[in-house]
Design a protein around this motif. Structure first.
Motif, PDB file in Angstrom:
ATOM      1  N   MET A  30       0.817  -1.242  -0.107  1.00 48.55           N
ATOM      2  CA  MET A  30      -0.076   0.080  -0.177  1.00 48.55           C
ATOM      3  C   MET A  30       0.805   1.197   0.029  1.00 48.55           C
ATOM      4  O   MET A  30       1.990   1.361   0.640  1.00 48.55           O
ATOM      5  CB  MET A  30      -1.014   0.127   1.302  1.00 48.55           C
ATOM      6  N   ASN A  31       0.375   2.302  -0.678  1.00 51.57           N
ATOM      7  CA  ASN A  31       1.326   3.666  -0.664  1.00 51.57           C
ATOM      8  C   ASN A  31       0.563   4.560   0.312  1.00 51.57           C
ATOM      9  O   ASN A  31      -0.601   4.957   0.234  1.00 51.57           O
ATOM     10  CB  ASN A  31       1.167   4.372  -2.154  1.00 51.57           C
ATOM     11  N   PHE A  32       1.522   4.982   1.235  1.00 50.19           N
ATOM     12  CA  PHE A  32       1.059   5.798   2.212  1.00 50.19           C
ATOM     13  C   PHE A  32       2.055   7.155   2.010  1.00 50.19           C
ATOM     14  O   PHE A  32       3.093   6.878   1.836  1.00 50.19           O
ATOM     15  CB  PHE A  32       1.594   5.302   3.738  1.00 50.19           C
ATOM     16  N   SER A  33       1.253   8.311   2.563  1.00 53.13           N
ATOM     17  CA  SER A  33       2.261   9.561   2.717  1.00 53.13           C
ATOM     18  C   SER A  33       2.967   9.352   3.993  1.00 53.13           C
ATOM     19  O   SER A  33       2.443   8.224   4.914  1.00 53.13           O
ATOM     20  CB  SER A  33       1.407  10.705   2.769  1.00 53.13           C
ATOM     21  N   LYS A  34       3.925  10.004   4.227  1.00 49.21           N
ATOM     22  CA  LYS A  34       4.632   9.857   5.686  1.00 49.21           C
ATOM     23  C   LYS A  34       3.798  10.230   6.712  1.00 49.21           C
ATOM     24  O   LYS A  34       3.936   9.411   7.697  1.00 49.21           O
ATOM     25  CB  LYS A  34       5.795  11.113   5.499  1.00 49.21           C
ATOM     26  N   GLU A  35       2.672  11.004   6.603  1.00 45.99           N
ATOM     27  CA  GLU A  35       1.995  11.466   7.629  1.00 45.99           C
ATOM     28  C   GLU A  35       0.925  10.286   7.863  1.00 45.99           C
ATOM     29  O   GLU A  35       0.683  10.263   9.056  1.00 45.99           O
ATOM     30  CB  GLU A  35       1.193  12.628   7.381  1.00 45.99           C
TER      31      GLU A  35
END
Length: 204
Positions: A1-6
């Motif tokens: 899954m692609n997550f932003s750092k936040e």
């Protein structure tokens, strides 16, 4: 899954609050986020780095919620009152245990976080007091540095909640009394009326 750092830090923070810092391994984080260890270690150096960044993320979220513009919109008295409610609500979570684990198992990170926490909380309180004074809710002659020091010192027992407190009073009552007394001690007549209205509305 692609997550932003936040998003990544928010998810790991939830994991720490569910299982605790000590009990959550790097493998647990990978399984929870459905990412490989290679990916995780590309983002974080080690467990200490994860813990530090998550704790800094939590502190930064407090700063973002208490900008001068937001304080003015919500009202400085209500902002302080809401901080009190937030602290009390966190007592039923693993937040106190997280801070205990931080101190015991990640001592170097703990030192950094304590320093940053003091700076951020001082900044938040200073912002609230400045807006409150400007809008007539708090007294102009208030010694902000002294009031912030007293409040921080009185609430410092929260970091020791894994140990029994030598008192018959429940912790939520202690916190409520400390913060309410803080508000009343710095409030003008307008601020006191606002405080009483907030308490009345909460009971409705």
């Amino acid at each position: 899954m692609n997550f932003s750092k936040e998003e990544l830090l928010a998810n790991i923070s939830d994991l720490f609050l569910t299982y605790g810092l000590r009990s959550t391994s790097m493998e647990d984080i990978c399984n929870y986020l459905k990412i490989s260890k290679k990916t995780l270690y590309h983002i974080f150096e080690n467990k200490d780095d994860v813990v530090e960044q998550v704790m800094l993320y939590r502190l930064e979220s407090i700063r973002k919620r208490t900008t001068p513009k937001k304080i003015s919109k919500i009202g400085p008295v209500l902002v302080v009152y809401d901080i009190k409610k937030h602290i009390i609500e966190n007592l039923n979570s693993r937040m106190p245990a997280n801070y205990f684990d931080l101190k015991k198992y990640h001592p170097e990170v703990d030192k950094k976080i304590r320093t940053e926490k003091d700076k951020i909380m001082k900044s938040v309180l200073k912002g609230v007091l400045c807006v409150g004074i400007e809008e007539g809710f708090f007294k102009k002659e208030v010694d902000m540095e002294l009031q912030m020091l007293l409040l921080n010192r009185q609430l410092s027992f929260l970091e020791e909640l894994e140990r029994p407190l030598d008192t018959d009073y429940p912790v939520p009552l202690l916190i409520s009394t400390i913060v309410d007394n803080f508000i009343l001690s710095i409030s003008t007549e307008r601020g006191r009326k606002e405080f009483e209205n907030i308490k009345k509305e909460e009971k409705i």
